[in-house]
Design an enzyme around this catalytic site. Sequence first.
Site, PDB file in Angstrom:
ATOM      1  N   ASP A 119       0.809  -1.230   0.000  1.00  0.00           N
ATOM      2  CA  ASP A 119       0.000   0.000   0.000  1.00  0.00           C
ATOM      3  C   ASP A 119       0.838   1.275   0.000  1.00  0.00           C
ATOM      4  O   ASP A 119       0.329   2.348  -0.286  1.00  0.00           O
ATOM      5  CB  ASP A 119      -0.921   0.017   1.224  1.00  0.00           C
TER       6      ASP A 119
ATOM      7  N   ARG B 240     -17.189  -1.319 -23.215  1.00  0.00           N
ATOM      8  CA  ARG B 240     -17.633  -1.374 -21.824  1.00  0.00           C
ATOM      9  C   ARG B 240     -16.928  -0.346 -20.947  1.00  0.00           C
ATOM     10  O   ARG B 240     -15.849   0.139 -21.286  1.00  0.00           O
ATOM     11  CB  ARG B 240     -17.296  -2.746 -21.232  1.00  0.00           C
TER      12      ARG B 240
HETATM   13  O1  F6P Z   1      -2.031  -4.144   3.904  1.00  0.00           O
HETATM   14  C1  F6P Z   1      -1.939  -4.498   2.575  1.00  0.00           C
HETATM   15  C2  F6P Z   1      -3.223  -5.013   2.049  1.00  0.00           C
HETATM   16  O2  F6P Z   1      -2.826  -5.452   0.825  1.00  0.00           O
HETATM   17  C3  F6P Z   1      -4.399  -4.053   1.976  1.00  0.00           C
HETATM   18  O3  F6P Z   1      -4.407  -3.194   0.889  1.00  0.00           O
HETATM   19  C4  F6P Z   1      -5.559  -4.986   1.928  1.00  0.00           C
HETATM   20  O4  F6P Z   1      -6.746  -4.408   2.358  1.00  0.00           O
HETATM   21  C5  F6P Z   1      -5.123  -6.042   2.868  1.00  0.00           C
HETATM   22  O5  F6P Z   1      -3.729  -6.113   2.776  1.00  0.00           O
HETATM   23  C6  F6P Z   1      -5.802  -7.359   2.627  1.00  0.00           C
HETATM   24  O6  F6P Z   1      -5.152  -8.338   3.347  1.00  0.00           O
HETATM   25  P1  F6P Z   1      -5.763  -9.710   3.845  1.00  0.00           P
HETATM   26  O7  F6P Z   1      -6.779 -10.125   2.849  1.00  0.00           O
HETATM   27  O8  F6P Z   1      -4.590 -10.596   3.899  1.00  0.00           O
HETATM   28  O9  F6P Z   1      -6.349  -9.437   5.190  1.00  0.00           O
END
Ligand code: F6P
Length: 341
Positions: free
Chosen positions: A127, A162
């Site tokens: 992120d 689309r």
């Molecule tokens: O923190 C990184 C991240 O990729 C976020 O963007 C995402 O919401 C989350 O991890 C999802 O992680 P998991 O599905 O492993 O809980």
Amino acid sequence: MRIGVLTSGGDCPGLNAVIRSVVHRATVDHGDEVIGFQDGWKGLLECDYRKLDLDAVSGILALGGTILGSTRVRPEHLRDGVERAKGHVAELGLDAVIAIGGEGTLKAARLLSDAGLPIVGVPKTIDNDIASTDVTFGFDTAVGVATEALDRLKTTAESHQRVLIVEVMGRHTGWIALHSGMAAGAHAIVVPERPFDIEELARTVGERFEAGKKFAIVVVAEGAKPREGTMDYEAGGKDVYGHERFAGIAHHLSVELERRLGKEARAVILGHVQRGGTPTAYDRVLATRFGWHAVEAVHRGEFGTITALRGTDIGLVPLSAAVERLKTVPAERYAEAECVL
Ligand code: F6P
């Protein structure tokens, strides 16, 4: 010295490159011993570990995921486990623990560091939302994956005239959406930092069709939300780790845009594919440098810190500052992207 290493939280391309770098620098250059805790903080709390030597890290540089495994730990579970963790560190004769992780992991590292454990953190997350470092490894890989997907989606969107709404990761911040959207020439980018107005978004996409274009690509970060009072959207509550559950913003947008524009719209959720697989060269290098600097920090006794990229140099930042706030997309960065949408 004896150093423990762990990876915690959501995985991220480059974790293995850090582990490998830590083992190389510590064992070859300093003559240290390194052990790896299994599945993040859980391994420390349960004293589940294995020795990491050169053989153990051979061939893992380009490998996605983490050879040590990773789990999330509930904050209250960790709070209750502080004394146990300290006991295990003492029992194993560890001089330091290197904790590789994102926001949640670094908060946990701070808790344990405040309780007296000798910890150095290494920031990771696709992120890219950790404020104290210019970039986190994993981000470049995720942007590359998302950009390639967007390039591919463009051709099928055009064939079928689309609107494709492509959801990328980004819980609180829109860095992946911004960068992949810019790199792939998306027609709208929706980020959590700027709650959207569905009418405005429909107008933007509609103008493209009025100008004679036959398709549109909208990139949306999973954590994006409508401006209050502009569209019904219920977030999905919180999970056991206190993380917000997302309610599929891309699906909502596809329904709303199709209705307003009279154009066929489809949602595409890239999900964990952005986090899997081999890291890019950039991420391998950054991760390797972070590992090297984490070991140096340990040898200088600079605990309660994390490695951080500033410009092209790597330094250390106190854990307290590292978890203070998230790095969000500033308005001026969004404006740069907006001008080429
Ligand atoms: O923190 C990184 C991240 O990729 C976020 O963007 C995402 O919401 C989350 O991890 C999802 O992680 P998991 O599905 O492993 O809980």
